[in-house]
Design a protein around this motif. Structure first.
Motif, PDB file in Angstrom:
ATOM      1  N   TRP A 136      -9.182   0.648   1.134  1.00 30.30           N
ATOM      2  CA  TRP A 136      -8.442   1.461   1.879  1.00 30.30           C
ATOM      3  C   TRP A 136      -9.542   2.833   1.979  1.00 30.30           C
ATOM      4  CZ3 TRP A 136      -3.158   4.208   2.591  1.00 30.30           C
ATOM      5  CH2 TRP A 136      -3.341   4.851   3.467  1.00 30.30           C
ATOM      6  N   LEU A 137      -8.811   3.483   0.481  1.00 23.85           N
ATOM      7  CA  LEU A 137      -9.283   5.163   0.121  1.00 23.85           C
ATOM      8  C   LEU A 137     -10.239   4.783   0.406  1.00 23.85           C
ATOM      9  CD1 LEU A 137      -8.432   7.115  -2.498  1.00 23.85           C
ATOM     10  CD2 LEU A 137     -10.591   7.075  -2.519  1.00 23.85           C
ATOM     11  N   LEU A 196       1.231  -1.544   0.113  1.00 28.65           N
ATOM     12  CA  LEU A 196      -0.256   0.531   0.229  1.00 28.65           C
ATOM     13  C   LEU A 196       0.805   2.011   0.050  1.00 28.65           C
ATOM     14  CD1 LEU A 196      -2.934  -0.792   2.528  1.00 28.65           C
ATOM     15  CD2 LEU A 196      -3.077  -0.476   0.198  1.00 28.65           C
ATOM     16  N   VAL A 200      -7.211   9.524  -5.814  1.00 29.60           N
ATOM     17  CA  VAL A 200      -7.626   8.540  -7.027  1.00 29.60           C
ATOM     18  C   VAL A 200      -7.118   8.657  -8.544  1.00 29.60           C
ATOM     19  CG1 VAL A 200      -9.820   7.045  -7.606  1.00 29.60           C
ATOM     20  CG2 VAL A 200      -9.682   8.466  -5.591  1.00 29.60           C
ATOM     21  N   LEU A 210     -15.941   8.446  -4.630  1.00 26.89           N
ATOM     22  CA  LEU A 210     -15.964   7.359  -3.974  1.00 26.89           C
ATOM     23  C   LEU A 210     -15.918   6.272  -5.838  1.00 26.89           C
ATOM     24  CD1 LEU A 210     -17.929   7.105  -0.895  1.00 26.89           C
ATOM     25  CD2 LEU A 210     -15.125   7.273  -1.524  1.00 26.89           C
ATOM     26  N   LEU A 252      -9.470  14.381  -2.641  1.00 26.91           N
ATOM     27  CA  LEU A 252      -8.922  13.128  -2.762  1.00 26.91           C
ATOM     28  C   LEU A 252      -9.821  12.979  -3.890  1.00 26.91           C
ATOM     29  CD1 LEU A 252      -9.514  11.125  -1.067  1.00 26.91           C
ATOM     30  CD2 LEU A 252     -11.862  10.964  -0.962  1.00 26.91           C
ATOM     31  N   TRP A 305      -4.338  12.589   2.930  1.00 25.67           N
ATOM     32  CA  TRP A 305      -5.437  13.450   3.096  1.00 25.67           C
ATOM     33  C   TRP A 305      -6.604  13.198   4.364  1.00 25.67           C
ATOM     34  CZ3 TRP A 305     -10.831  10.779   2.997  1.00 25.67           C
ATOM     35  CH2 TRP A 305     -11.158  12.638   2.789  1.00 25.67           C
ATOM     36  N   PRO A 310      -6.945  -3.738  -2.652  1.00 27.32           N
ATOM     37  CA  PRO A 310      -6.174  -2.907  -1.742  1.00 27.32           C
ATOM     38  C   PRO A 310      -5.882  -1.661  -1.282  1.00 27.32           C
ATOM     39  CG  PRO A 310      -5.176  -4.711  -1.110  1.00 27.32           C
ATOM     40  CD  PRO A 310      -5.551  -4.662  -2.555  1.00 27.32           C
ATOM     41  N   ALA A 311      -5.669  -0.979  -1.818  1.00 21.45           N
ATOM     42  CA  ALA A 311      -5.342   1.095  -1.585  1.00 21.45           C
ATOM     43  C   ALA A 311      -6.644   1.230  -2.431  1.00 21.45           C
ATOM     44  CB  ALA A 311      -4.230   0.800  -3.034  1.00 21.45           C
ATOM     45  N   MET A 312      -7.168   0.926  -3.232  1.00 22.95           N
ATOM     46  CA  MET A 312      -8.489   1.944  -2.882  1.00 22.95           C
ATOM     47  C   MET A 312      -9.341   1.330  -2.569  1.00 22.95           C
ATOM     48  SD  MET A 312      -8.116   3.600  -5.538  1.00 22.95           S
ATOM     49  CE  MET A 312      -6.756   4.206  -5.111  1.00 22.95           C
ATOM     50  N   ALA A 354     -11.852   5.116   4.273  1.00 19.27           N
ATOM     51  CA  ALA A 354     -11.596   6.058   4.838  1.00 19.27           C
ATOM     52  C   ALA A 354     -11.973   7.748   4.690  1.00 19.27           C
ATOM     53  CB  ALA A 354      -9.645   6.411   4.678  1.00 19.27           C
ATOM     54  N   GLY A 355     -12.353   7.425   3.141  1.00 21.01           N
ATOM     55  CA  GLY A 355     -13.563   8.278   2.203  1.00 21.01           C
ATOM     56  C   GLY A 355     -14.964   8.484   3.373  1.00 21.01           C
ATOM     57  N   LEU A 377      -2.487   9.115   0.805  1.00 25.62           N
ATOM     58  CA  LEU A 377      -4.026   9.038   1.684  1.00 25.62           C
ATOM     59  C   LEU A 377      -4.208   8.987   3.191  1.00 25.62           C
ATOM     60  CD1 LEU A 377      -6.908   8.023   1.237  1.00 25.62           C
ATOM     61  CD2 LEU A 377      -6.813   6.048   1.308  1.00 25.62           C
ATOM     62  N   LEU A 422       0.348   4.526  -3.678  1.00 24.68           N
ATOM     63  CA  LEU A 422      -0.139   6.429  -3.091  1.00 24.68           C
ATOM     64  C   LEU A 422       0.959   6.549  -1.997  1.00 24.68           C
ATOM     65  CD1 LEU A 422      -3.170   5.082  -1.408  1.00 24.68           C
ATOM     66  CD2 LEU A 422      -3.288   6.600  -3.015  1.00 24.68           C
ATOM     67  N   ALA A 450     -13.508   5.723  -7.271  1.00 24.74           N
ATOM     68  CA  ALA A 450     -11.972   5.066  -5.990  1.00 24.74           C
ATOM     69  C   ALA A 450     -12.358   3.582  -7.336  1.00 24.74           C
ATOM     70  CB  ALA A 450     -12.289   5.348  -4.544  1.00 24.74           C
TER      71      ALA A 450
END
Lengths: 491, 132
Positions: free
Chosen positions: B77-78, A72, A184, B45, A180, A139, B73-75, B81-82, A136, A193, B48
């Motif tokens: 997570w995003l 990540l 993305v 989102l 954000l 953010w 996984p990164a998205m 969090a979002g 992230l 990221l 994402a």
């Protein structure tokens, strides 16, 4: 040089975060313990940052990978940019907390515990976003900070504060979401990221998604830094808040606009992308110049002391933005030094304004006539910081503005040098007007008496006021480190 | 992912995002403005999830092969969090809107400006907060 790994980096931000949780759980048992707990947490962060400072100054950043989730790219990184901001955050927060000890019971007694809790969340958000090494994490901590900022403005129960806080919330939330969306898009372009990872990919070539991301993030940070077309949330928010919070907002939170640009232009997009695509830096130069002039002129027209300082904040963030978008070594050095200098000066001026409000209940500049006879020490601290705001040698404001103007000449944009000098003159008009009223206005006279305000309020203001002068002299030792760091960025 | 599909994703997400911005800018009611922020967040989102979507059998960044249709996984997570952040913003916004209603007697900014509704006398402050 090779970054070194240390868990101390994460402790810097965990200290205030843990203290905030403790205060929320146990703070209501004894209100008198809130301030010492919060202060201890901020001082712990400050000393941890100090421990890390030596290596960072020698050019070796500290990194920490929480959980070792390599895929990540989660990373905390303390480089010189983060170090400067962290020292400023922890130092200012400690002084503002000392000031709050007597001011807050006076202004919002029933909400003392909530105040200190949210204050610590604000500090940990600021620390977290400054040491974030991936997009992230940056953010998320920015949101922690922003949410605390909305709450801290509205915590004082007056109608005007709710309006200002709501306006700030709508602008802040939209700008956060724009950033954000940019994050993305950057992930879509780079597949990671991590800031260093993104930089490697975006640098390689012009990419449509990355360009869109750059535009979105720029708009977002312009709103966060209250630059001219989207500045309107700031004056209300800064003047409505209770005074220690105004100092935090003006000294640190609004600086996020500048810090975000510095992070994103140099560590995420790369200077070539920022210059080549969209002519982003030229647009930023004009936005910065407009903000300098607009903020200065509005500050002159204002009679409310706190509103005047709020407009001055817009003007000085314009200085930083202009300095950074010129992409010249001296301009960047000046902008980074201005981050420290304006943080100290603005916080000092707001704290002095708070003392006048505490003592006389007045915010009008006209009513300050002859106040130096009654509060000579506060007036002196105000004057010290006002000198730095204008940029008179040997204050730190002079050093910062010297390098900023030098930067415009290095970039061969003498027009912007003129804008900066006019901006400094406008600062002289609005800052020295207040100084003149305080010391030389003939309306009120009487015997000189010492300040009858609590020393816990006077001391932080005096330390900050003197700090702007000390920093101006200490620049001899600080500037070489900044210049070496800047050289590694713009080369 | 094919170029055309990626443009389609971007268009959809930006339409939702800009609809949200438009709502925040033009609506007079605070609750509707807050809904606009949520709509904005939905756009972000959505993008994402669409960006991070991988089909079964596709290789992930760490070298493993996706066993099923999933999101990287990164998205994820995003997105989590979002969602948390947008919920928190909405909560703070609703609390502020309620205080606004308590003080001004309305959540509608137009009504407040034009004084359509007479504001009731201010109720006691701190009615619910800090009860402990």
């Amino acid at each position: 040089m090779e970054p070194r790994s240390s868990g101390l980096v994460v402790l810097v931000l965990v200290c205030p975060l843990a203290a905030a949780v403790l205060l929320q759980l146990f703070g209501r048992l004894d209100r008198r313990l809130c301030m010492p707990t919060a202060l201890a947490a901020c001082l712990a962060s400050l000393s941890l940052t100090g421990v890390l400072a030596g290596n960072v100054a020698r050019g070796m950043p500290w990194v920490y990978h929480p959980g070792n989730w390599g895929g990540l790219g989660i990373e905390l990184k303390m480089d010189l940019l983060a170090l400067l901001f962290c020292l400023l955050i922890a130092g200012l927060a400690s002084l503002v907390l000392v000031y709050s000890y007597r001011f807050i019971p006076h202004e919002l007694a029933p909400r003392e515990t909530s105040y200190y809790t949210v204050f610590l969340f604000l500090v940990s958000g600021l620390l977290g976003l400054s040491i974030a090494g991936d997009l992230l994490t940056f953010w998320i901590f920015m949101e922690v900070m922003a949410l605390s900022a909305y709450v801290l403005i509205a915590i004082i129960d007056v109608p005007h504060a709710f309006e200002s806080s709501l306006r700030y919330l709508f602008m802040g939330a939209l700008s956060s979401l724009a950033i954000l969306l940019g994050v993305v898009l950057l992930y879509g372009a780079a597949g990671t990221l991590n800031m260093a990872g993104v930089l490697g990919v975006v640098r390689a070539g012009a990419n449509g998604q990355a360009t869109l991301a750059l535009a979105l993030c720029s708009v977002g940070f312009c709103v966060k830094g209250a630059q001219v077309p989207v500045h309107f949330w700031l004056p209300g928010a800064h003047s409505a808040a209770v005074t220690p919070i105004s100092a935090m907002h003006s000294g640190l939170v609004a600086k996020l606009g500048f810090y975000g640009f510095a992070r994103f232009i140099f560590f995420v997009f790369g200077t070539t992308a920022a210059v080549g695509v969209l002519k982003m830096t030229s647009v930023l130069q004009w936005i910065g110049a407009l903000s300098i002039l607009y903020g200065g002129i509005m500050a002159i027209l204002e009679d409310d002391l706190k509103l005047m300082l709020a407009y001055s904040t817009i003007s000085h963030i314009g200085f930083m933005l202009l300095g950074i978008s010129l992409l010249s070594p001296a301009g960047l050095t000046g902008a980074l030094f201005h981050l420290l200098d304006d943080g100290l000066a603005k916080a000092c001026l707001f704290l002095c304004a708070g003392i006048f409000i505490y003592r006389d209940g007045t915010r009008s500049i006209q009513q300050l006539k002859g106040i130096a006879l009654r509060t000579p020490l506060t007036a002196a601290a105000f004057t010290l910081a006002a000198f730095s705001l204008v940029g008179i040698p040997p204050t730190s404001g002079f050093v910062a503005k010297w390098y900023l103007v030098l930067g415009t000449l290095q970039a061969r944009r003498p027009f912007f040098a003129a804008v900066m000098i006019i901006g400094a003159m406008l600062a002289a008009v609005y800052a020295f007007r207040v100084v003149f009223y305080m010391f030389f206005a003939p309306e009120r006279s009487g015997a000189l008496q010492m300040d009858d305000v609590p020393p816990a309020m006077l001391a932080p203001a005096a330390i900050l006021g003197a700090g702007t002068w000390v920093l101006g002299i200490a620049a001899i030792w600080i500037l070489p480190h900044i210049q070496r760091f800047v050289a590694s960025l713009v080369s | 992912m094919s170029q055309a599909l990626s443009y389609f994703n971007l268009t959809v997400a930006f339409t939702v995002f800009i609809a949200g911005v438009y709502m925040v800018a033009t609506e007079h009611n605070l609750l509707r403005k807050l809904m606009g922020i949520n709509l904005c967040g939905a756009g972000v989102l959505l993008l994402a999830i669409l960006t991070g979507f991988v089909r079964r059998g596709q290789q992930l960044a760490d070298g493993t092969v996706a066993g099923t249709n999933t999101v990287v996984p990164a998205m994820q997570w995003l997105a989590v969090a979002g969602i948390v952040a947008i919920t928190a913003i909405t909560a703070v916004g609703l609390a502020l809107a309620r205080s606004h209603k308590r003080v001004f007697g309305t959540m509608d900014l137009d009504e407040k400006r034009n004084g359509v509704k007479q504001a009731p006398p201010q109720s006691t402050p701190n009615a619910t907060e800090d009860r402990r």
